[in-house]
Design a protein around this motif. Structure first.
Motif, PDB file in Angstrom:
ATOM      1  N   PHE A  76      82.820  43.100  51.521  1.00 47.13           N
ATOM      2  CA  PHE A  76      81.733  41.763  51.934  1.00 47.13           C
ATOM      3  C   PHE A  76      80.446  41.652  52.116  1.00 47.13           C
ATOM      4  O   PHE A  76      79.735  41.251  52.421  1.00 47.13           O
ATOM      5  CB  PHE A  76      82.339  41.048  53.904  1.00 47.13           C
ATOM      6  N   GLN A  77      80.682  42.216  50.741  1.00 50.88           N
ATOM      7  CA  GLN A  77      78.790  42.597  50.601  1.00 50.88           C
ATOM      8  C   GLN A  77      78.072  41.429  49.130  1.00 50.88           C
ATOM      9  O   GLN A  77      77.283  40.887  49.545  1.00 50.88           O
ATOM     10  CB  GLN A  77      78.192  43.999  49.873  1.00 50.88           C
TER      11      GLN A  77
ATOM     12  N   LEU B  57      69.544  56.891  43.023  1.00 54.36           N
ATOM     13  CA  LEU B  57      69.191  55.712  42.566  1.00 54.36           C
ATOM     14  C   LEU B  57      70.316  55.507  41.710  1.00 54.36           C
ATOM     15  O   LEU B  57      71.159  53.838  41.514  1.00 54.36           O
ATOM     16  CB  LEU B  57      68.310  55.211  41.752  1.00 54.36           C
ATOM     17  N   GLU B  58      71.151  55.951  40.791  1.00 50.57           N
ATOM     18  CA  GLU B  58      72.121  55.357  40.359  1.00 50.57           C
ATOM     19  C   GLU B  58      72.992  55.386  40.843  1.00 50.57           C
ATOM     20  O   GLU B  58      73.996  54.019  40.873  1.00 50.57           O
ATOM     21  CB  GLU B  58      72.416  56.621  38.695  1.00 50.57           C
ATOM     22  N   GLY B  59      73.560  56.402  42.012  1.00 53.22           N
ATOM     23  CA  GLY B  59      74.484  55.983  43.304  1.00 53.22           C
ATOM     24  C   GLY B  59      74.320  54.817  43.585  1.00 53.22           C
ATOM     25  O   GLY B  59      75.347  54.181  44.191  1.00 53.22           O
ATOM     26  N   LEU B  60      73.772  54.005  44.419  1.00 57.04           N
ATOM     27  CA  LEU B  60      73.341  53.218  44.697  1.00 57.04           C
ATOM     28  C   LEU B  60      73.612  51.656  43.882  1.00 57.04           C
ATOM     29  O   LEU B  60      73.842  51.126  44.288  1.00 57.04           O
ATOM     30  CB  LEU B  60      72.030  53.195  45.710  1.00 57.04           C
ATOM     31  N   PHE B  61      72.601  51.983  42.766  1.00 56.55           N
ATOM     32  CA  PHE B  61      73.116  50.494  41.367  1.00 56.55           C
ATOM     33  C   PHE B  61      74.291  50.846  41.723  1.00 56.55           C
ATOM     34  O   PHE B  61      74.864  49.084  40.943  1.00 56.55           O
ATOM     35  CB  PHE B  61      71.982  51.695  40.409  1.00 56.55           C
ATOM     36  N   THR B  62      75.361  52.001  41.312  1.00 55.06           N
ATOM     37  CA  THR B  62      76.635  51.024  40.594  1.00 55.06           C
ATOM     38  C   THR B  62      77.563  50.799  41.278  1.00 55.06           C
ATOM     39  O   THR B  62      78.416  50.175  41.499  1.00 55.06           O
ATOM     40  CB  THR B  62      76.952  53.174  40.261  1.00 55.06           C
ATOM     41  N   THR B  63      76.940  50.490  42.621  1.00 54.52           N
ATOM     42  CA  THR B  63      77.497  50.450  43.649  1.00 54.52           C
ATOM     43  C   THR B  63      77.502  48.673  43.972  1.00 54.52           C
ATOM     44  O   THR B  63      78.124  47.539  44.923  1.00 54.52           O
ATOM     45  CB  THR B  63      77.363  51.121  45.160  1.00 54.52           C
ATOM     46  N   ILE B  64      75.849  48.151  43.091  1.00 50.96           N
ATOM     47  CA  ILE B  64      75.682  46.690  43.205  1.00 50.96           C
ATOM     48  C   ILE B  64      77.689  45.322  42.724  1.00 50.96           C
ATOM     49  O   ILE B  64      78.323  46.135  42.188  1.00 50.96           O
ATOM     50  CB  ILE B  64      74.855  46.232  42.457  1.00 50.96           C
TER      51      ILE B  64
ATOM     52  N   LEU C   2      73.182  45.254  56.491  1.00 49.50           N
ATOM     53  CA  LEU C   2      72.095  44.890  56.678  1.00 49.50           C
ATOM     54  C   LEU C   2      70.457  45.790  55.521  1.00 49.50           C
ATOM     55  O   LEU C   2      70.673  45.687  54.285  1.00 49.50           O
ATOM     56  CB  LEU C   2      70.899  44.046  57.213  1.00 49.50           C
ATOM     57  N   ILE C   3      71.149  47.209  55.899  1.00 46.82           N
ATOM     58  CA  ILE C   3      70.142  47.792  55.439  1.00 46.82           C
ATOM     59  C   ILE C   3      70.672  48.631  54.320  1.00 46.82           C
ATOM     60  O   ILE C   3      69.898  48.793  52.846  1.00 46.82           O
ATOM     61  CB  ILE C   3      70.209  49.656  56.620  1.00 46.82           C
ATOM     62  N   LEU C   4      72.260  49.030  53.883  1.00 41.81           N
ATOM     63  CA  LEU C   4      72.732  49.195  52.738  1.00 41.81           C
ATOM     64  C   LEU C   4      72.877  48.289  51.564  1.00 41.81           C
ATOM     65  O   LEU C   4      72.257  48.694  50.699  1.00 41.81           O
ATOM     66  CB  LEU C   4      74.008  50.114  53.092  1.00 41.81           C
ATOM     67  N   PHE C   5      72.911  47.605  52.039  1.00 38.67           N
ATOM     68  CA  PHE C   5      73.263  46.322  51.049  1.00 38.67           C
ATOM     69  C   PHE C   5      71.605  46.487  50.024  1.00 38.67           C
ATOM     70  O   PHE C   5      71.329  46.485  49.358  1.00 38.67           O
ATOM     71  CB  PHE C   5      73.603  45.055  51.671  1.00 38.67           C
TER      72      PHE C   5
ATOM     73  N   GLU D  29      74.198  38.392  45.621  1.00 41.55           N
ATOM     74  CA  GLU D  29      74.802  39.866  45.615  1.00 41.55           C
ATOM     75  C   GLU D  29      73.335  41.331  46.399  1.00 41.55           C
ATOM     76  O   GLU D  29      72.358  40.462  47.019  1.00 41.55           O
ATOM     77  CB  GLU D  29      74.661  40.447  44.083  1.00 41.55           C
ATOM     78  N   GLN D  30      73.407  41.774  46.101  1.00 40.09           N
ATOM     79  CA  GLN D  30      72.226  42.385  46.894  1.00 40.09           C
ATOM     80  C   GLN D  30      71.337  42.928  46.296  1.00 40.09           C
ATOM     81  O   GLN D  30      70.431  42.975  47.410  1.00 40.09           O
ATOM     82  CB  GLN D  30      73.013  43.968  47.009  1.00 40.09           C
ATOM     83  N   LYS D  31      71.123  42.753  45.868  1.00 41.65           N
ATOM     84  CA  LYS D  31      69.258  42.422  45.592  1.00 41.65           C
ATOM     85  C   LYS D  31      68.199  40.729  46.045  1.00 41.65           C
ATOM     86  O   LYS D  31      67.356  41.045  46.886  1.00 41.65           O
ATOM     87  CB  LYS D  31      69.273  42.505  43.436  1.00 41.65           C
TER      88      LYS D  31
END
Length: 520
Positions: free
Chosen positions: A7-8, A63-70, A120-123, A463-465
């Motif tokens: 639900f992000q 950074l790569e891991g978090l960016f991949t899940t956007i 909120l923190i994760l996204f 989205e998350q940005k």
């Protein structure tokens, strides 16, 4: 694998959450679950880093891991699983002790308020990681920003109370402000301070390449590799602001902009006689009519597409452009409102250089109000609100905009006020930083707080940005923000009440009602 839960993003099913075999974005169940496993592995890496010794390589993997899940970045299970394995290897390298991955079901099944705050923190850090990744590509990193990713990931995996999580939500906004400043410095030091530029929407005859996403570094490399090859380069969606940077606009084959915002790509790219390079989100599931011409690079990945690796050799893209040949004649295109050009390049450096003129126009009553109308675009019908809002805004008001939401109105001719264009495109989503800088400078000039300015923020999110930008605005204490087209599904009623009571966060209604309320 079991059914997905996600639900992000704003388009999530029924505004509650995507479940079952696939999400509204096109992400399949197994892909969503692999992304959850990757996130759980990142939390395990953050746990190991607490007593281990992370390096710059560890920071890059985070950074790569978090960016991949956007949303709309990676649809390819193989690359996600390989990255998860790399995270595990890095965890073992920095800390010999055994640390378990976090099970994301513990988060999704938690108390709704805890789940809301942790989401909120994760996204937020997912969005921030995108900015950090782009800055890293230009050689810029910040130790405080890097360390916060570990702190936030670690906290998500811990059993924390609401009063412990709330400060971390605002700290996410605080650190993102620093991260956006880092990226702003990286971009301007590499490519110069953006300057105003009028960008054509006509595609000239001959071979061309369309570049989508946000990564200016990838665009610069492609411009270098296509120099003197008779191939024109066109930006798409969030890459449009590249036309404002002196070190990019000096390339004569950077010609103009193709199409509109990301959500229109499936019909705008239909049978396009040219390749498309995706450097970041937003990639949609690729249709057969143009699948053989889509290339990915960086963290973007989709099954069966050619991926350009870290060597950044764009030869396959260049060869495909020559094979396709482009249009036989110049092909005029238009924006959503049938305009044939758009403008960009009004970042804080340009706007603040004419600050005295702006201030005088406000004092003399020629400028009555500033509206920052920006954020992510999407396919929801309610997003026409933003077009109508800008059309109906008073003729003596200035419209600041950033991110791809501007495609709802950036081809409109809004005129000017004493030579100051009424529509000022600040740039990409990360260039919301420019909007904040301008607001703070105006507040300083008028010796008041930002909330006392004739300024209203009317934001669209997808989205998350957009999430991390909203958290930055809340950290700065900015109130009376109008948010749409819907409120985030991951914000629980209790957490929403906190935001409404403390910041007067307001859901959009209609342009007429909201303008009447704002200008009352």
């Amino acid at each position: 694998m079991k059914d997905m839960f996600c639900f992000q993003c704003q388009q999530t099913a029924h505004n509650t959450g995507c479940e079952g075999n696939a999400g509204v974005c096109g992400k399949k169940c197994d892909t969503a679950n692999y992304q959850d496993e990757l996130t759980g592995a990142l939390i395990g890496l953050a746990r190991a880093a607490k007593s281990g010794h992370p390096t710059d390589n560890t920071h890059k993997i985070i950074l790569e891991g978090l960016f991949t899940t956007i949303t709309n970045v990676n649809f390819y299970n193989d690359t996600i699983k390989k990255l998860t394995a790399k995270i595990h290897q890095e965890r073992a390298r920095i800390n010999a002790e055994k640390f378990e991955d976090y099970d994301m079901k513990c988060l999704w099944e938690d108390n709704e308020d805890i789940r809301s705050l942790k989401s909120l923190i994760l996204f937020g850090i997912r969005g921030m990681a995108a900015y950090g990744y782009h800055a890293m590509a230009l050689g810029k990193m910040d130790e405080e920003v890097n360390q916060f990713f570990y702190e936030a990931l670690y906290a998500i995996g811990e059993d924390l109370r609401q009063d412990e999580l709330l400060p971390l939500v605002l700290k996410t906004g605080e650190v993102n402000f620093k991260c956006m400043a880092l990226l702003d410095e990286a971009n301007t030091s590499a490519y110069g301070t953006p300057v105003p530029n009028t960008v054509s929407l006509t595609i000239e005859k001959g071979p061309f390449i369309v570049v989508s996403g946000h990564d200016l570094h990838d665009l610069k490399l492609l411009l270098e590799q296509t120099k003197d090859k008779g191939i024109n380069i066109y930006t798409h969606s969030e890459m449009l602001p590249a036309h404002g940077y002196p070190e990019l606009k000096k390339y004569p084959h950077l010609k103009g902009n193709f199409g509109t915002a990301w959500q229109s790509q499936q019909f705008e790219f239909h049978n396009i006689p040219a390749p498309i390079l995706f450097t970041t989100n937003c990639l949609m599931p690729v249709r057969e009519s143009y699948k053989d011409r889509v290339f990915t690079t960086s963290v973007v990945s989709f099954p069966e597409l050619v991926h350009i690796g870290e060597d950044k050799d764009f030869t396959p893209v260049i060869q495909r452009a020559i094979e396709c040949g482009g249009y036989e004649e110049d092909t005029p295109m238009t924006g959503i409102n049938k305009g044939t050009t758009v403008t960009t390049g009004y970042a804080h450096g340009t706007v603040l250089s004419i600050a005295d003129k702006v201030i005088d126009a406000v004092k003399s009553g020629k400028i009555s109000h500033f509206f920052l109308v920006g954020g992510c675009d999407g396919a929801a019908p309610g997003r026409s609100y933003y077009t109508e809002f800008v059309k109906q805004a008073p003729k003596d008001s200035i419209i600041l905009t950033a991110a791809c939401g501007k495609y709802r109105f950036n081809d409109l001719d809004l005129g000017d006020i004493d030579g100051i264009p009424r529509l000022l495109d600040l740039g990409q989503c990360n260039d919301s930083y420019s909007g904040i800088k301008i607001a703070l400078a105006l507040a300083d000039a008028f010796e008041c707080g930002v909330n006392d300015l004739p300024l209203t923020l009317v934001l669209s999110w997808y989205e998350q940005k957009a999430v991390c930008i909203l958290l930055t605005l809340l950290y700065l204490g900015i109130q009376n923000i109008y948010l749409g087209p819907t409120l985030p599904a991951f914000v629980s009623p209790n957490v929403l009440n906190i935001l409404v009571e403390n910041y007067n966060l307001t859901p959009i209604s209609t342009p007429e009602q909201d303008l009447e309320k704002i200008l009352a």
